[in-house]
Design a protein around this motif. Sequence first.
Motif, short mmCIF file in Angstrom:
data_model
loop_
_atom_site.label_atom_id
_atom_site.label_comp_id
_atom_site.label_asym_id
_atom_site.label_seq_id
_atom_site.Cartn_x
_atom_site.Cartn_y
_atom_site.Cartn_z
N VAL A 1 0.87 -1.17 0.00
CA VAL A 1 0.00 0.00 0.00
C VAL A 1 0.90 1.22 0.00
O VAL A 1 1.86 1.29 0.77
N CYS A 2 0.63 2.19 -0.87
CA CYS A 2 1.47 3.39 -0.93
C CYS A 2 1.26 4.23 0.33
O CYS A 2 0.15 4.38 0.81
N SER A 3 2.36 4.78 0.85
CA SER A 3 2.26 5.60 2.04
C SER A 3 1.76 7.00 1.71
O SER A 3 1.44 7.78 2.60
N SER A 4 1.67 7.30 0.40
CA SER A 4 1.29 8.66 0.02
C SER A 4 0.05 8.74 -0.87
O SER A 4 -0.87 9.51 -0.58
N CYS A 5 -0.02 7.95 -1.93
CA CYS A 5 -1.19 8.05 -2.81
C CYS A 5 -2.12 6.85 -2.57
O CYS A 5 -1.97 6.13 -1.60
N ASP A 6 -3.08 6.62 -3.48
CA ASP A 6 -4.06 5.55 -3.24
C ASP A 6 -3.66 4.23 -3.86
O ASP A 6 -4.45 3.30 -3.92
N TYR A 7 -2.42 4.11 -4.31
CA TYR A 7 -1.99 2.86 -4.93
C TYR A 7 -1.98 1.73 -3.91
O TYR A 7 -1.45 1.87 -2.80
N ALA A 8 -2.56 0.61 -4.27
CA ALA A 8 -2.53 -0.59 -3.43
C ALA A 8 -2.63 -1.79 -4.35
O ALA A 8 -3.30 -1.73 -5.38
N PRO B 1 9.73 1.82 -4.09
CA PRO B 1 8.98 3.00 -4.50
C PRO B 1 7.64 2.66 -5.17
O PRO B 1 7.56 1.67 -5.90
N CYS B 2 6.64 3.47 -4.90
CA CYS B 2 5.32 3.31 -5.50
C CYS B 2 5.43 3.56 -7.01
O CYS B 2 6.07 4.51 -7.43
N PRO B 3 4.79 2.73 -7.83
CA PRO B 3 4.87 2.93 -9.28
C PRO B 3 4.15 4.18 -9.74
O PRO B 3 4.40 4.69 -10.83
N LYS B 4 3.23 4.70 -8.90
CA LYS B 4 2.49 5.89 -9.31
C LYS B 4 3.20 7.16 -8.87
O LYS B 4 3.25 8.14 -9.61
N CYS B 5 3.73 7.18 -7.63
CA CYS B 5 4.23 8.45 -7.10
C CYS B 5 5.62 8.34 -6.45
O CYS B 5 6.13 9.32 -5.94
N SER B 6 6.20 7.14 -6.45
CA SER B 6 7.57 6.92 -5.93
C SER B 6 7.71 7.00 -4.41
O SER B 6 8.81 6.79 -3.89
ZN LIG Z 1 1.99 6.28 -4.48
#
Ligand SMILES: [Zn+2]
Length: 582
Positions: free
Chosen positions: A223-230, A395-400
Amino acid sequence: MRYSKAFVPTLKEVPKDATTPSHVLLLRGGFVRMIGSGIYEMLPLGRRVLAKIERTIRREMDDAGAQEVLMPALLPAEYFQETGRYDSFGGALFRLKDRKGAEYNLGPTHEEIITDMVRRDVKSYRQLPLNLYQIQMKFRDEPRPRAGILRCREFLMKDAYSFDVDEAHALESYAVMRAAYHRIFKHLGLDYRVVDADSGAMGGSTSAEFQVLVQTGEDALVVCSSCDYAANVEVAETTLPTDEKDTSDSPAAEKLHTPGVGSIEDVVAFLAKTLPDISAARMLKSLLYLVDEKLVMAVVRGDDDLNEIRLARTLGVDEVFMASEEDVKKATGAAVGFAGPVGFEGEVIIDPAAAAVTDAITGANETDRHLVHVRHGRDFEARVESVRMVKQGDPCPKCSAPLESYRGIEGGHVFVLGTHYSKKMGATFLDPSGEEKPVVMGCYGIGVSRLMAAAIEQHHDDDGIIWPMSIAPYQVILTPLGKAAGPLEAAEALYEELRVLGVEALLDDRAERPGVKFKDADLLGIPLRVTIGQRGLDEGLLELKRRDAKDAEKLPIAEMAARVATLVTELGGELTPRSAKA
Ligand SMILES: [Zn+2]
């Protein structure tokens, strides 16, 4: 409700075999009871919680334009036989016979029955779209029922089915239901994420899971710590950490004698004397897979794990199989543990993180030998593809931003089914030009009883449950203390005031010691507690405490009822005001 009259069979001991918090607390708090393996009865408090979850779901389903039906649980076998699921469901399907020998099954899900309901009446595009739902018991013969009502054999589900004229409209229905699910999960006070299961041909998801984040769930998520990516760990993506791209020069590759050390840990320990800056991150792990009868080598960094699902996807096959010891020996000429990409004859896939290591250590394809100072692109060629298992901190693929590891309980799913059932069962309609077409379906499930357990997994402490206000069996518990008549009389008066305001109160009128009353209130998880003691009454004050807070506030007796009602509303509860007794 008066506690002295309530049927709340609490347990002092933690029941055997109960390990997950929700299982323990539902049994201890007298919410549910098991009467057979994976079969639970709902006692009054449990029923109240379920009813509140159902109410929230019904309201949102109705708002989304869905209509409630109730299909039978006892199903003539012909419906599942028609789609082949009577056999393909295997051992999970409960099958039974009536006195005449006719075959039946208990409903594990209702696609066949709802498709039949629609095909009998829907003939024209004018009758579409349709969205029908039910809240009903489902039956699945789990091989290993566990974790109480989280995985049992009879459970309460909401299942909805949408019927549209084409895929574009089906996606609209899907979007409406997905939005309704967000409102439901929010209202229930659950911390959840939407995990997209795939990306459909039309761009955008056509299948998603609503995962309740807990530490005890069955599904591993990032789960991303910043955006809604999960995403489910098995299909999660990540980008390459930029700070790990190494461009330094490295000396020529060199073969070292590494007798008997095949595993990453052993090699790192063994080489630590000669190569002071060695770590698992500099090792390349070379794994051999049998793919369509050919051996493929997959290379990931020593501190990463290979994701077999991603490897299979990369290679365009359904499944990959780890090569046998014998095959490894034949292909590399070395014992297992000494394979490496340099000189390997066959396809090599390397993960970007491994490809970025410019001074790597690999097996030398020779027993008891490793190569040091190996570099991708110089010493060997390989196809660079993301095949490692995503992990905490990647890193999150959407927002790193860094990804966090979680476990999840699948509380709901939304899914575009397409024409699978309508084609098999002949659920068709005539379009405006008179052409016969199969209806396009979507299905939408929520595990109603499972959400009750998921809520506890998320909201509890050492003393018991901490219900979110929206689904608490009672909103406030009134706790008069001592044997004197004063506190109980004051509690009775407050109870009546709260009843008129529409607050659901449990009045603990039992002749128990204060310690016992407080313990039970905490165990049951009622969100608010009003304590009524003689000393407070003498000062004209009552004490109000939230179950999720340490401190209590003292309020004048006359203000308490209004304050409780306000708090109930603020915390997401509902009031159902009643008329005062004549
Ligand atoms: Zn993210």
